[in-house]
Design an enzyme around this catalytic site. Structure first.
Site, PDB file in Angstrom:
ATOM      1  N   GLY A 248       0.799  -1.147  -0.144  1.00 56.03           N
ATOM      2  CA  GLY A 248       0.195   0.057  -0.021  1.00 56.03           C
ATOM      3  C   GLY A 248       0.917   1.252  -0.112  1.00 56.03           C
ATOM      4  N   GLU A 290       3.606  -7.083   1.593  1.00 53.42           N
ATOM      5  CA  GLU A 290       3.572  -7.370   0.183  1.00 53.42           C
ATOM      6  C   GLU A 290       3.450  -5.680  -0.699  1.00 53.42           C
ATOM      7  OE1 GLU A 290       0.268 -10.958   0.672  1.00 53.42           O
ATOM      8  OE2 GLU A 290      -0.283  -8.792   0.535  1.00 53.42           O
ATOM      9  N   PRO A 291       4.608  -5.259  -0.684  1.00 52.03           N
ATOM     10  CA  PRO A 291       4.837  -4.006  -1.427  1.00 52.03           C
ATOM     11  C   PRO A 291       4.593  -4.324  -2.967  1.00 52.03           C
ATOM     12  CG  PRO A 291       6.924  -4.589  -0.786  1.00 52.03           C
ATOM     13  CD  PRO A 291       5.780  -5.605  -0.035  1.00 52.03           C
ATOM     14  N   GLY A 292       3.872  -3.408  -3.723  1.00 52.72           N
ATOM     15  CA  GLY A 292       3.955  -3.628  -5.256  1.00 52.72           C
ATOM     16  C   GLY A 292       4.318  -2.363  -5.800  1.00 52.72           C
ATOM     17  N   ARG A 330      -4.897   4.129 -15.965  1.00 50.67           N
ATOM     18  CA  ARG A 330      -4.967   4.705 -14.759  1.00 50.67           C
ATOM     19  C   ARG A 330      -5.689   5.970 -14.632  1.00 50.67           C
ATOM     20  NH1 ARG A 330      -1.843   5.857 -11.210  1.00 50.67           N
ATOM     21  NH2 ARG A 330      -2.801   4.825  -9.405  1.00 50.67           N
ATOM     22  N   TYR A 334      -8.870   6.005 -12.541  1.00 51.43           N
ATOM     23  CA  TYR A 334      -8.801   6.928 -11.055  1.00 51.43           C
ATOM     24  C   TYR A 334      -8.375   8.039 -11.200  1.00 51.43           C
ATOM     25  CZ  TYR A 334      -7.201   1.981 -10.586  1.00 51.43           C
ATOM     26  OH  TYR A 334      -6.951   0.457 -10.474  1.00 51.43           O
ATOM     27  N   CYS A 361     -10.075   5.419 -29.464  1.00 52.95           N
ATOM     28  CA  CYS A 361     -11.243   5.944 -29.853  1.00 52.95           C
ATOM     29  C   CYS A 361     -12.307   6.172 -28.537  1.00 52.95           C
ATOM     30  CB  CYS A 361     -12.215   5.153 -30.828  1.00 52.95           C
ATOM     31  SG  CYS A 361     -13.290   5.754 -31.615  1.00 52.95           S
ATOM     32  N   TYR A 391       1.033  -1.045 -12.261  1.00 55.96           N
ATOM     33  CA  TYR A 391      -0.348  -1.061 -12.771  1.00 55.96           C
ATOM     34  C   TYR A 391      -0.643  -0.518 -14.292  1.00 55.96           C
ATOM     35  CZ  TYR A 391      -0.685  -2.373  -7.790  1.00 55.96           C
ATOM     36  OH  TYR A 391      -0.820  -3.036  -6.554  1.00 55.96           O
TER      37      TYR A 391
HETATM   38  N1  LLP Z   1      -1.339  -7.089  -1.132  1.00 60.29           N
HETATM   39  C1  LLP Z   1      -2.399  -7.091  -1.588  1.00 60.29           C
HETATM   40  C2  LLP Z   1      -3.636  -8.154  -0.988  1.00 60.29           C
HETATM   41  C3  LLP Z   1      -3.258  -6.269  -2.441  1.00 60.29           C
HETATM   42  O1  LLP Z   1      -4.475  -6.058  -2.697  1.00 60.29           O
HETATM   43  C4  LLP Z   1      -2.228  -5.186  -3.205  1.00 60.29           C
HETATM   44  C5  LLP Z   1      -2.927  -4.438  -4.140  1.00 60.29           C
HETATM   45  C6  LLP Z   1      -0.980  -5.321  -2.834  1.00 60.29           C
HETATM   46  C7  LLP Z   1      -0.654  -6.174  -1.561  1.00 60.29           C
HETATM   47  C8  LLP Z   1       0.006  -4.476  -3.443  1.00 60.29           C
HETATM   48  O2  LLP Z   1      -0.325  -3.088  -2.939  1.00 60.29           O
HETATM   49  P1  LLP Z   1       0.800  -1.622  -3.501  1.00 60.29           P
HETATM   50  O3  LLP Z   1       1.865  -1.870  -2.749  1.00 60.29           O
HETATM   51  O4  LLP Z   1       0.959  -1.921  -4.847  1.00 60.29           O
HETATM   52  O5  LLP Z   1      -0.023  -0.602  -3.192  1.00 60.29           O
HETATM   53  N2  LLP Z   1      -4.613  -0.894  -9.982  1.00 60.29           N
HETATM   54  C9  LLP Z   1      -4.729   0.069  -8.879  1.00 60.29           C
HETATM   55  C10 LLP Z   1      -4.262  -0.500  -7.627  1.00 60.29           C
HETATM   56  C11 LLP Z   1      -4.595  -1.833  -7.097  1.00 60.29           C
HETATM   57  C12 LLP Z   1      -3.962  -2.148  -5.940  1.00 60.29           C
HETATM   58  C13 LLP Z   1      -4.444  -3.862  -5.790  1.00 60.29           C
HETATM   59  N3  LLP Z   1      -4.017  -4.349  -4.564  1.00 60.29           N
HETATM   60  C14 LLP Z   1      -3.912   1.392  -9.307  1.00 60.29           C
HETATM   61  O6  LLP Z   1      -3.454   1.390 -10.317  1.00 60.29           O
HETATM   62  O7  LLP Z   1      -3.697   2.079  -8.560  1.00 60.29           O
END
Ligand code: LLP
Length: 443
Positions: A248, A290-292, A330, A334, A361, A391
């Site tokens: 997050g 769980e960083p993404g 995005r 969003y 389009c 994303y």
């Molecule tokens: N763990 C779980 C269970 C999650 O659902 C997510 C993201 C993460 C970890 C990773 O979160 P992060 O560190 O990336 O914030 N498509 C959207 C974001 C959706 C996030 C979904 N879950 C966007 O483009 O902003």
């Protein structure tokens, strides 16, 4: 202009990333092109690993694949010693294809299919994060049939609101994700999990949302979860040894964004865990995060060629690029904001206000509204949009039958293709024409 990671400009006034001139990348690999700064991805991975070494050594960092995934990314993550968070059969298959050690994976999903559950069980994923009572029962059944006892976490809903866009906020009570702690639902599910013969309850999980700057929500969620572990211990005697606090952390898209660094978030979370464990009298669990986005977001840049430049006097100038909502949904989804630079004119004064439009389009296909770009921007220039590492590629579509762009990793002056560009033929390769629609007469 804000340069991320290894981004810089060279003597010709061109943007470089990983020591490679953006115009060379465009020439060699075509546009649109996703460019990933490998050194910055590694730096971000290491920031998380180091933070845990500093504050809470019994921990694992699981990269959230949904932010960006391909087999080369799996390999990179493995080199950096991170675990993997996977959320679909396709993500599991990608990790398998890259030869990733599956014991270090966490498998998510709020509606896993029977096929996905089988794949997870057979491929030996490390932990299955169970999202509902329905899934718990289904998993127990399928695992029993296969004679496998998976280690599971229950994903809980801590009812903590993250201050972020409501589409990417997940921890509030009214959410499709997780089992609410409120109303005793999580406790009931815990008792059920403990009673089932074919699953081994090992821990709990929560994730409150994404692109979060204010880590108060993370602090609160950690403490709510520990309080729940204490309640479970009191009610059932079960002592939880693992706790996954999700991802997050926000990243910088524009000058308004002031994200915390990974170390700051981990300090807040681990302080909160320690304090709550002391307060509620439970042992410190192993922690997983769980960083993404904060691993790959700022490391990604998308290169586009500028085509039409359209000025509507007194109203707006549109510059259209050869990509758009198909490679970056995005902004449309969003209202996400981005910054850009004309990559072959980095030195030029940049006071011209334009709207960067995509080629799809759809009127809403605007990548940046009121971007400041080089005053002498023109057709044929190369536009770089920053912070597209998370994303973007993973949310790309084939709308209008545009092939998905290629992805390159750049590092130390080298550029390597990690996902090749799709072709028009591939767009139609899955199509079939039934006999009754076969053309009868040649036209
Ligand atoms: N763990 C779980 C269970 C999650 O659902 C997510 C993201 C993460 C970890 C990773 O979160 P992060 O560190 O990336 O914030 N498509 C959207 C974001 C959706 C996030 C979904 N879950 C966007 O483009 O902003």
């Amino acid at each position: 202009m804000h340069f991320y990671g290894t981004a810089a400009k060279n003597a010709q006034g061109h943007l470089t990333i990983g020591g490679v001139d953006a115009t060379d990348l465009a020439e060699k690999f075509g546009t649109p092109l996703y460019v990933m700064d490998e050194a910055l991805v590694r730096k971000n991975c290491r920031a998380y690993v180091q933070a845990f070494k500093d504050y809470y050594p019994d921990a694992e960092v699981a990269y959230a694949s949904k932010a960006f995934l391909c087999t080369a990314m799996v390999a990179l993550v493995e080199q950096e010693g991170l675990s993997l968070d996977l959320v679909s059969g396709g993500e599991i298959a990608t990790a398998l294809k890259a030869g990733y050690p599956m014991a270090h994976t966490y498998f998510h999903g709020n509606n896993k299919t029977v096929e996905e559950i089988h794949l997870a069980l057979k491929s030996g994923v490390g932990r299955i994060i169970v999202d509902s009572v329905h899934e718990l029962e289904l998993l127990n059944l399928e695992a029993g049939e296969l004679g496998i006892t998976p280690k599971i976490y229950l994903r809980l809903n801590p009812n903590v609101s993250a201050h972020t866009h409501h589409y990417i906020s997940t921890g509030q009570l009214d959410s499709k994700f997780g089992i609410p702690i409120e109303m005793g639902l999580a406790m009931d599910a815990t008792r059920l999990a403990l009673s089932l013969p074919n699953v081994a309850l090992t821990g709990f999980h929560c994730h409150i949302g994404s692109q979060i700057f204010d880590v108060e929500g993370h602090r609160l969620a950690a403490s709510v979860m520990i309080k729940f572990l204490a309640d479970v211990k009191a009610a059932t005697g079960f002592v939880t040894t693992e706790l996954n606090l999700g991802g997050g952390l926000g990243v910088r898209y524009t000058a308004e964004d002031t994200p915390k660094r990974p170390g700051e978030l981990i300090k807040v979370q681990t302080d909160s865990v320690r304090a709550a464990c002391a307060e509620y009298g439970v042992p410190l669990p192993k922690l997983v995060v769980e960083p993404g986005r904060s691993i790959v977001g700022e490391a990604g840049t998308t290169l586009y060629s500028i085509g039409t430049v359209k000025e509507i006097p007194g109203i707006r100038t549109y510059i259209s690029v050869d990509g758009g909502m198909g490679d970056n949904i995005r902004p449309a989804l969003y209202q996400a904001e981005y910054e850009c630079v004309v990559a072959n004119k980095v030195d030029a004064p940049a006071e011209k206000v334009v709207t960067v439009a995509g080629r799809y389009c759809e009127s809403g296909d605007k990548l940046i509204i009121d971007a400041k770009v080089a005053d002498n921007v023109d057709t044929g220039d190369l536009l770089a949009i920053f912070t597209t590492g998370a994303y973007n590629y993973t949310m790309a579509s084939h709308y209008n039958r545009y092939p998905k762009p290629a992805v390159v990793f750049v590092a130390d002056g080298n550029a390597d293709l990690v996902v090749r560009r799709e072709t028009f033929d591939e767009m139609a390769a899955f199509d079939l024409i039934p006999q009754r629609l076969q053309p009868k007469v040649a036209r």
